[in-house]
Design a protein around this motif. Structure first.
Motif, PDB file in Angstrom:
ATOM      1  N   GLY A   1       1.045  -1.978 -13.958  1.00 27.69           N
ATOM      2  CA  GLY A   1       1.824  -1.024 -13.179  1.00 27.69           C
ATOM      3  C   GLY A   1       2.278  -1.603 -11.853  1.00 27.69           C
ATOM      4  O   GLY A   1       3.428  -1.423 -11.440  1.00 27.69           O
TER       5      GLY A   1
ATOM      6  N   ARG B   1       6.378  -3.087 -10.735  1.00 32.24           N
ATOM      7  CA  ARG B   1       7.088  -2.536  -9.578  1.00 32.24           C
ATOM      8  C   ARG B   1       7.106  -3.480  -8.390  1.00 32.24           C
ATOM      9  O   ARG B   1       7.496  -3.092  -7.291  1.00 32.24           O
TER      10      ARG B   1
ATOM     11  N   LEU C   1       4.629  -4.650  -6.673  1.00 32.68           N
ATOM     12  CA  LEU C   1       3.725  -4.195  -5.610  1.00 32.68           C
ATOM     13  C   LEU C   1       2.442  -5.011  -5.521  1.00 32.68           C
ATOM     14  O   LEU C   1       1.611  -4.749  -4.655  1.00 32.68           O
TER      15      LEU C   1
ATOM     16  N   THR D   1       0.419   5.599  -3.810  1.00 31.89           N
ATOM     17  CA  THR D   1       0.440   4.425  -4.688  1.00 31.89           C
ATOM     18  C   THR D   1      -0.951   4.080  -5.197  1.00 31.89           C
ATOM     19  O   THR D   1      -1.155   3.816  -6.394  1.00 31.89           O
TER      20      THR D   1
ATOM     21  N   SER E   1      -2.354   4.398  -9.038  1.00 38.12           N
ATOM     22  CA  SER E   1      -2.880   3.193  -9.701  1.00 38.12           C
ATOM     23  C   SER E   1      -4.201   3.465 -10.401  1.00 38.12           C
ATOM     24  O   SER E   1      -4.489   2.886 -11.452  1.00 38.12           O
TER      25      SER E   1
ATOM     26  N   PRO F   1       2.464   5.496 -16.084  1.00 34.14           N
ATOM     27  CA  PRO F   1       3.802   5.116 -15.578  1.00 34.14           C
ATOM     28  C   PRO F   1       4.571   6.302 -15.008  1.00 34.14           C
ATOM     29  O   PRO F   1       5.351   6.141 -14.060  1.00 34.14           O
TER      30      PRO F   1
ATOM     31  N   PHE G   1       3.420   6.798 -11.482  1.00 34.31           N
ATOM     32  CA  PHE G   1       4.035   5.805 -10.594  1.00 34.31           C
ATOM     33  C   PHE G   1       5.471   6.211 -10.248  1.00 34.31           C
ATOM     34  O   PHE G   1       5.896   6.102  -9.103  1.00 34.31           O
ATOM     35  N   ASN G   2       6.208   6.674 -11.251  1.00 33.52           N
ATOM     36  CA  ASN G   2       7.590   7.071 -11.006  1.00 33.52           C
ATOM     37  C   ASN G   2       7.686   8.297 -10.109  1.00 33.52           C
ATOM     38  O   ASN G   2       8.720   8.533  -9.475  1.00 33.52           O
TER      39      ASN G   2
ATOM     40  N   GLU H   1       7.611   8.279  -5.258  1.00 28.72           N
ATOM     41  CA  GLU H   1       8.663   8.440  -4.253  1.00 28.72           C
ATOM     42  C   GLU H   1       9.099   9.894  -4.080  1.00 28.72           C
ATOM     43  O   GLU H   1       9.135  10.403  -2.960  1.00 28.72           O
TER      44      GLU H   1
ATOM     45  N   ASP I   1       9.910  -5.220  -1.778  1.00 26.40           N
ATOM     46  CA  ASP I   1      10.141  -3.852  -2.233  1.00 26.40           C
ATOM     47  C   ASP I   1      11.568  -3.470  -1.830  1.00 26.40           C
ATOM     48  O   ASP I   1      11.830  -3.077  -0.683  1.00 26.40           O
TER      49      ASP I   1
ATOM     50  N   ASP J   1      18.271  -7.817  -7.240  1.00 27.62           N
ATOM     51  CA  ASP J   1      17.922  -7.146  -5.990  1.00 27.62           C
ATOM     52  C   ASP J   1      18.527  -7.882  -4.797  1.00 27.62           C
ATOM     53  O   ASP J   1      18.919  -7.255  -3.805  1.00 27.62           O
TER      54      ASP J   1
END
Length: 580
Positions: free
Chosen positions: A135, A139, A141, A348, A352, A393, A396-397, A400, A510, A539
């Motif tokens: 995970g 991302r 992270l 976060t 996790s 997942p 995690f999504n 935000e 990020d 990115d």
């Protein structure tokens, strides 16, 4: 001639079916790993048709854990772990206690014995290594502050579970399971049992201590040197073999000799190889194997699951999932906020940890073998693992949008996050001359620290914005200007005096948060120049389009490129060129 092809059959069927169902899941916008686990259910013993070799599947899954933990060790140094030791140690221990109490209480309410309830609660308290790392890696992270805290938290959980797995057999008789033979040399009864437990704990801690000392003192010199000798031959095959052999060899012999888990041994193997300049190449060479065996891990989890449990005991399954996904998550969320870390970090880290995995399976199997846990309890743990892994997942999504929702509606969360926090703003004694025309560096990890050092040596004033509170305290003790918080939030950049800065340097990988920082910085200082770090070319192009003066991708040149570009800005005022 007859051949035993059970290994070939297991790998071929598992990977083939996982590919098919993973592709279907991806097309349906679901996590691919859900398809992998469904593949395991299909070829498992609980469903009709072909049944894969369970013993071989579990060993293949263990290889996946070893390679994945080895990769984490390559990116996670001892200094990283020590930098988050305060929150990782206290947070992990407190969360284990909370989750264990929740599981214990629910099991007792169902009428289970105390021993079964304790094993059940402990199995629900520890997160899956594979799921957490996948995970974070997916991302970008893993190298962030949030990632280091989550991994440090996980390492502490693993260490606790190693101790539990060792002392549980000694406690089995007292907990109502199969009693161990503690009597020896005329010592019987309670004295023998107490002596056995004390000796077991002391022996375990001693073995782990010796292993860690050997790896950190001798291993960090020996294994990087061996890797260099192999690299000098110029053979890519030998280099890959050396990397894999080191990971597997250390994991295996650490388990046999010192009694530590394969995962923990592989983690320290990666840590010692990180001392080599070839660590990035080692990570790249092991990546394909890590991915392949991680798929086999998820397939093996599915094979352990009995779908009939969902029909036979739906209420119990929901209770287990609620403890894992909500109970553990809420406990971790509150603990991180109590340490005054930003809301983004709390969400976060809690996301996790909102699942269980390999240590839970091992503990459940041990509980069954000791007569402490019933088959029903083991199936409930497996059901909770399967469902929580599938949901992870999605959690995690949701980080935000949930962060925006909480910030907009919860004054309590905002109060816990920043109220009366002395590290959230610069001290009044800070020299104002250092807060005009300075470089604002976001992130003080490996890249950020080197960039800050290079700029300071060049006589350029620097202000650091960093989420790790321990690092901010250390920087202030050294006389540096630093603020604690998530720089993606406008108030943190304001406290770092971005409106007076000449240059914003974002060293965290990020892109979404970097774009937010750029938006805030441009609003407060329209002519500010930005140097940013990107995960990949896509990115990088996105950040360049948003107006970043320089974007850097390649890990090997990251710190040097950022430092040279930053000094060029201060010397000439010219905008640097992007690396990509």
């Amino acid at each position: 001639m007859h051949h035993d092809i059970s290994l070939i059959t297991t790998i071929s069927v598992a990977l083939g079916l996982a590919l098919l169902l993973g592709f279907v899941a991806a097309r349906l916008r679901l996590p691919a790993l859900l398809g992998y686990m469904i593949a395991g259910v299909i070829i498992g013993p609980a469903t009709p048709g072909f049944v894969a070799d369970m013993a071989l599947s579990q060993q293949l899954a263990e290889i996946g854990v070893i390679l994945l933990m080895f990769g984490v060790g390559l990116h996670f140094s001892l200094s990283d772990l020590m930098a988050v030791r305060r929150i990782a140690i206290v947070g992990a221990l407190a969360q284990i206690v909370v989750a264990t109490l929740l599981g214990f209480s629910v099991a007792r309410w169902w009428g289970w014995e105390a021993g079964a309830s304790l094993v059940f609660g402990l199995a629900l308290s520890v997160a899956s290594t594979v799921v957490l790392l996948r995970g974070l890696e997916a991302r970008g992270l893993l190298d962030s502050v949030n990632g280091r805290i989550a991994v440090g938290w996980l390492v502490v959980e693993d260490l606790v579970m190693v101790l539990v797995l060792v002392i549980l057999p000694a406690l089995a008789g007292w907990l109502g399971g199969t009693a161990v033979d503690a009597g020896a040399d005329g010592i019987t009864g309670a004295d023998a049992e107490a002596g056995s437990i004390g000796l077991t704990i002391a022996t375990t801690l001693g073995k782990v201590g010796v292993f860690v000392a050997l790896m950190l003192v001798g291993g960090r010199r020996l294994f990087p040197w061996l890797l260099w000798q192999v690299a000098r031959t110029g053979s890519r095959e030998l280099f890959t073999l050396a990397v894999v052999a080191t990971a597997m060899g250390i994991a295996y012999f650490s388990s046999i000799i010192f009694g530590v888990s394969f995962a923990l041994g592989a983690f320290f193997a990666g840590m010692v190889l990180r001392e080599s300049a070839l660590s990035h190449r080692a990570a790249e060479e092991s990546l394909p194997l890590r991915d392949a065996f991680a798929v086999l891990f998820f397939v093996s989890v599915g094979m352990l699951f009995d779908p009939g449990m969902l029909i036979a005991s739906p209420a119990k399954v929901l209770a287990v999932v609620a403890i894992i996904v909500f109970g553990k998550t809420l406990a971790a969320f509150v603990l991180v906020l109590l340490f005054r870390y930003p809301l983004n970090t709390a969400l976060t880290v809690s996301a996790s940890l909102a699942q269980i995995g390999e240590f839970s399976f091992i503990l459940a199997a041990l509980g069954v073998s000791l007569g402490l846990l019933s088959t029903e309890g083991q199936n409930l743990i497996l059901a909770g693992a399967l469902i929580s892994i599938a949901l992870n997942p999605l959690l995690f999504n949701a980080v935000e949008p949930l962060q925006r929702w909480i910030r907009g509606r919860s004054s309590l969360a905002r109060f816990m996050e920043r109220s009366a926090d002395p590290l959230a703003e610069l001290p009044m004694s800070t020299d104002l001359r250092k807060l005009t025309g300075h470089a604002l560096v976001v992130g003080y990890g490996d890249v950020g620290s080197r960039v800050t050092s290079a700029l300071s040596q060049a006589g350029i004033s620097v202000v650091v914005a960093e989420q790790n509170r321990e690092l901010v305290e250390q920087l202030r003790e050294r006389g540096m200007a630093a603020v604690s918080g998530d720089a993606a939030q406008p108030e943190v950049l304001i406290q770092a005096h971005v409106a007076r800065a000449r240059l914003l340097i974002v060293t965290i990988p990020d892109t979404l948060r970097t774009r937010r920082m750029m938006e805030t910085a441009r609003l407060l200082k329209p002519d500010i120049q930005v140097l940013a770090r990107a995960i990949g070319d896509e990115d990088a192009h996105l950040l360049t389009r948003d107006g970043a003066a320089g974007v850097f991708v390649r890990e090997q040149e990251l710190a040097r490129g950022m430092s040279l570009s930053a000094m060029a800005v201060f010397e000439s005022g010219a905008a640097p060129e992007s690396e990509h």
